[in-house]
Design an enzyme around this catalytic site. Structure first.
Site, PDB file in Angstrom:
ATOM      1  N   MET A  10      14.657 -15.475  24.442  1.00  0.00           N
ATOM      2  CA  MET A  10      13.418 -15.351  25.956  1.00  0.00           C
ATOM      3  C   MET A  10      13.978 -14.442  26.497  1.00  0.00           C
ATOM      4  SD  MET A  10      14.101 -19.749  26.286  1.00  0.00           S
ATOM      5  CE  MET A  10      15.661 -19.278  26.499  1.00  0.00           C
ATOM      6  N   GLN A  52       4.296 -21.263  25.875  1.00  0.00           N
ATOM      7  CA  GLN A  52       3.727 -20.796  27.066  1.00  0.00           C
ATOM      8  C   GLN A  52       2.338 -20.337  27.240  1.00  0.00           C
ATOM      9  OE1 GLN A  52       6.597 -17.310  27.321  1.00  0.00           O
ATOM     10  NE2 GLN A  52       8.425 -18.218  28.709  1.00  0.00           N
ATOM     11  N   THR A  83      16.793 -17.363  31.035  1.00  0.00           N
ATOM     12  CA  THR A  83      15.449 -16.973  31.609  1.00  0.00           C
ATOM     13  C   THR A  83      14.660 -17.279  32.819  1.00  0.00           C
ATOM     14  OG1 THR A  83      13.162 -17.571  31.326  1.00  0.00           O
ATOM     15  CG2 THR A  83      14.896 -19.004  30.088  1.00  0.00           C
ATOM     16  N   ASN A  84      14.546 -16.489  33.259  1.00  0.00           N
ATOM     17  CA  ASN A  84      13.544 -17.137  34.439  1.00  0.00           C
ATOM     18  C   ASN A  84      12.506 -18.069  34.886  1.00  0.00           C
ATOM     19  OD1 ASN A  84      14.218 -15.758  37.856  1.00  0.00           O
ATOM     20  ND2 ASN A  84      14.946 -14.280  35.923  1.00  0.00           N
ATOM     21  N   THR A  85      11.496 -17.450  33.850  1.00  0.00           N
ATOM     22  CA  THR A  85      10.265 -18.400  33.360  1.00  0.00           C
ATOM     23  C   THR A  85      10.215 -19.815  32.879  1.00  0.00           C
ATOM     24  OG1 THR A  85       9.141 -16.030  33.077  1.00  0.00           O
ATOM     25  CG2 THR A  85       8.007 -18.620  32.266  1.00  0.00           C
ATOM     26  N   CYS A 196      12.755 -11.335  36.847  1.00  0.00           N
ATOM     27  CA  CYS A 196      12.991 -11.685  35.173  1.00  0.00           C
ATOM     28  C   CYS A 196      13.854 -10.786  34.021  1.00  0.00           C
ATOM     29  CB  CYS A 196      11.110 -11.354  34.463  1.00  0.00           C
ATOM     30  SG  CYS A 196      11.591 -11.220  32.718  1.00  0.00           S
ATOM     31  N   THR A 197      14.326 -11.316  33.695  1.00  0.00           N
ATOM     32  CA  THR A 197      15.886 -11.777  32.977  1.00  0.00           C
ATOM     33  C   THR A 197      15.449  -9.926  31.996  1.00  0.00           C
ATOM     34  OG1 THR A 197      15.192 -12.378  30.882  1.00  0.00           O
ATOM     35  CG2 THR A 197      16.768 -13.176  32.429  1.00  0.00           C
ATOM     36  N   GLU A 198      14.875  -9.516  32.008  1.00  0.00           N
ATOM     37  CA  GLU A 198      14.531  -8.306  31.192  1.00  0.00           C
ATOM     38  C   GLU A 198      14.049  -7.070  32.214  1.00  0.00           C
ATOM     39  OE1 GLU A 198      13.235 -11.346  27.717  1.00  0.00           O
ATOM     40  OE2 GLU A 198      12.604 -10.990  30.098  1.00  0.00           O
TER      41      GLU A 198
END
Length: 260
Positions: A10, A52, A83-85, A196-198
């Protein structure tokens, strides 16, 4: 060494970052040919992204809870939701297993507090910036959280989903993000959480003098620390228990600094 369970995908771009960091950190801590003992369950992000967008968080929670049970059954000793979200459904995931879930907010907030900061900016997906599941938990650690304005939030979200999740790293987007960071600092933020990981694929501490808190690196660092140190606390006749690890309800209290 304890086995770290990773629920990823994710996106898989950020999950690859998690995997690489875990192995690099173990190598640096233990030397030689050591690498992380870990299990990765990677979901299909298209399914999660659809849920989502539709606001079907209960179903998304069910999917990730099932993934958590599979990781536990495979032998993981502690669990990371990569994942943060999707920490919006962290309680659902934690309730599905007996092993502890290391919450990304608790790890991040503890680091912010160790640096003596009390007001931080937050970058992330629109869900993360506009909903309260991360902001309220950060506030529970005594932090004031600032988010960008509406147009900046729209841009940040678009870059994450339309570029970073697809492996696209743009210099123009990096510049745009840095301008948002400058505006957050001007508004009173003492540092900025890369929530956010990205985003860590786009922005690093080398890009700005502003103190950044990269949640992926902090999350993995805490997991590796626990996988190594908790393993040293117990014997084969005394299995590790949840209260020996930082869990979803137990923020880190270590005084050891973590660098951004």
């Amino acid at each position: 060494m304890l086995t770290i369970g990773l629920i990823g995908g994710m996106s898989w771009e950020s999950s690859a970052h998690y995997y690489r960091l875990a192995n690099e950190l173990v190598r640096d801590r233990l030397g030689g040919h050591h690498s992380a003992r870990c299990l990765l369950y990677s979901v299909d992000f298209a399914d999660i992204e659809r849920l989502q967008s539709a606001g079907e968080w209960d179903e998304a929670g069910r999917v990730l809870a099932d993934a958590a049970r599979r990781v536990e059954a495979a032998g993981a000793d502690l669990l990371l939701l990569c994942t943060n979200t999707m920490h919006k459904v962290a309680d659902r995931v934690a309730d599905a297993v007996r092993i502890p879930l290391l919450h990304i907010v608790d790890v991040t907030a503890a680091t912010v507090r160790r640096h003596g900061l009390h007001t931080v900016g937050l970058l992330g997906t629109a869900f993360t910036m506009e909903q309260d599941f991360l902001r309220d938990r950060l506030a529970g650690h005594g932090l004031t959280v600032l988010v960008p304005g509406a147009e900046d939030r729209k841009m940040i979200h678009s870059v994450i989903y339309d570029e970073l999740c697809l492996g696209v790293v743009s210099e123009a987007s990096r510049t745009a993000y840095l301008r948002v960071i400058d505006r957050l600092i001007a508004a009173g933020a003492q540092g900025v959480i890369l929530g956010c990981t990205e985003i860590e694929l786009l922005i690093t501490q080398d890009d700005t003098p502003v103190l950044l808190f990269p949640t992926t690196r902090l999350h993995v660092t805490a997991a590796v620390d626990q996988a190594i140190t908790a393993d040293q606390l117990v014997t084969t006749d005394q299995p590790v228990t949840a209260d020996q690890l930082v869990t979803i309800d137990q923020p880190i209290t270590t005084d050891q600094p973590v660098t951004a």
